[in-house]
Design an enzyme around this catalytic site. Sequence first.
Site, PDB file in Angstrom:
ATOM      1  N   THR A  62       0.839  -1.215   0.000  1.00  0.00           N
ATOM      2  CA  THR A  62       0.000   0.000   0.000  1.00  0.00           C
ATOM      3  C   THR A  62       0.862   1.248   0.000  1.00  0.00           C
ATOM      4  OG1 THR A  62      -1.804  -1.032   1.182  1.00  0.00           O
ATOM      5  CG2 THR A  62      -1.618   1.350   1.404  1.00  0.00           C
ATOM      6  N   THR A  95      -4.761   1.572  -2.240  1.00  0.00           N
ATOM      7  CA  THR A  95      -4.428   0.152  -2.088  1.00  0.00           C
ATOM      8  C   THR A  95      -5.468  -0.746  -2.752  1.00  0.00           C
ATOM      9  OG1 THR A  95      -3.849  -1.527  -0.414  1.00  0.00           O
ATOM     10  CG2 THR A  95      -5.761  -0.181   0.045  1.00  0.00           C
ATOM     11  N   GLY A  99      -4.811  -3.812   8.005  1.00  0.00           N
ATOM     12  CA  GLY A  99      -5.707  -2.680   8.201  1.00  0.00           C
ATOM     13  C   GLY A  99      -6.579  -2.771   9.432  1.00  0.00           C
ATOM     14  N   VAL A 142     -13.233  -4.017   3.489  1.00  0.00           N
ATOM     15  CA  VAL A 142     -12.564  -2.730   3.314  1.00  0.00           C
ATOM     16  C   VAL A 142     -11.580  -2.566   4.466  1.00  0.00           C
ATOM     17  CG1 VAL A 142     -12.901  -0.221   3.398  1.00  0.00           C
ATOM     18  CG2 VAL A 142     -14.452  -1.635   2.039  1.00  0.00           C
TER      19      VAL A 142
HETATM   20  C1  SD4 Z   1      -5.369  -2.982   4.089  1.00  0.00           C
HETATM   21  N1  SD4 Z   1      -3.604  -1.557   4.873  1.00  0.00           N
HETATM   22  O1  SD4 Z   1      -6.250  -3.062   3.245  1.00  0.00           O
HETATM   23  C2  SD4 Z   1      -4.086  -2.279   3.712  1.00  0.00           C
HETATM   24  C3  SD4 Z   1      -3.131  -3.291   3.184  1.00  0.00           C
HETATM   25  C4  SD4 Z   1      -1.725  -2.808   3.059  1.00  0.00           C
HETATM   26  O2  SD4 Z   1       0.324  -2.828   2.236  1.00  0.00           O
HETATM   27  O3  SD4 Z   1      -1.309  -1.879   3.642  1.00  0.00           O
HETATM   28  N2  SD4 Z   1      -0.895  -3.390   2.303  1.00  0.00           N
HETATM   29  O4  SD4 Z   1      -5.477  -3.460   5.206  1.00  0.00           O
END
Ligand code: SD4
Length: 325
Positions: free
Chosen positions: A188, A206, A242, A217
């Site tokens: 991300t 992302t 997340g 989500v």
């Molecule tokens: C998520 N934070 O959808 C994102 C995934 C992520 O690097 O950071 N990947 O949870």
Amino acid sequence: MSIESRREFLRKTMIGAGAVSLASLAGSGCGGDPPAEARRPLVVSTWRHGLAANEAAWELLEAGGRALDAVEAGVRVSEADPEVRSVGLGGAPDGEGHVTLDACIMDQRGECGAVAFLEHILHPISVARMVMEKTPHVMLVGSGALDFALANGFEKTNLLTAEAEAKWRQWLLATSGREKTGAANHDTIGMLAIDEQGDLSGACTTSGLAYKLRGRVGDSPIIGAGLYVDNAVGAACATGRGELVMKTLGTFLIVELMRHGASPDEACRRAIGRIDERGWNDGDAQVGYLAIDKSGRVGASSLRPGFQYAVRDGSGDNLLDAQPA
Ligand code: SD4
């Protein structure tokens, strides 16, 4: 103001000032002592692919452009890069083979826009910006976000590359589609910038956790979780699992800690610590936080080793290792 309340005000101000200098002394590397003069322009972003994204942002910043334009242009580089495995084109699909995107953007006025569970659109960050600028809302999701994008000139794109599809099929074979918790892919992009005028903005985009449950989500489009900007204080962005970021409102927490005197480094460490304190560090998950303050100090921290971030300013670019908290 009564004498009593003036005294109380002065006491609080002095505690705040003390905290700033102590925190500065505690800082290290990029997160160390405040620069004598504010460091700007400046752009920082998560992971190695942040280097290329920062370069696009830098072109605008160096020419005197706005931080808001810079962060949008910067993360669009990662969105369009099929090699970046959890952003935009080439992003890992959900468990059912659909690429679903989350993004948000926030400017120096505290205005913000977001999209979540958006399919078929190459640049969700630009749709998020349009939500901010053209609607009275903050977030659009799913088919409503897609309709809004199409009505505003965006075109449908197939985001599932042959490589991402092959990997997804391998995962299906290996797990019979049973592991719906998401694989450990961490690409991300979160980006934060200060422009020549001293204004801050941020962006985060992302495809989320690989092979997630359909409809899931993450933190990335949630203001205060994946991204937060306060022009008077600083800004922060997040990457990683997340759910842990959402449950602790990580980037809002970091900006509030900076507001009360913590350096960016210290604030990121304490936000990571919050995950530990609540007992949510299962030893497997990664979370990385990246923050800047108004004067251009940079800080980062992560649950586990391996989180890198890219920094670009007038002296050049750098890829740095975040210290685990
Ligand atoms: C998520 N934070 O959808 C994102 C995934 C992520 O690097 O950071 N990947 O949870």
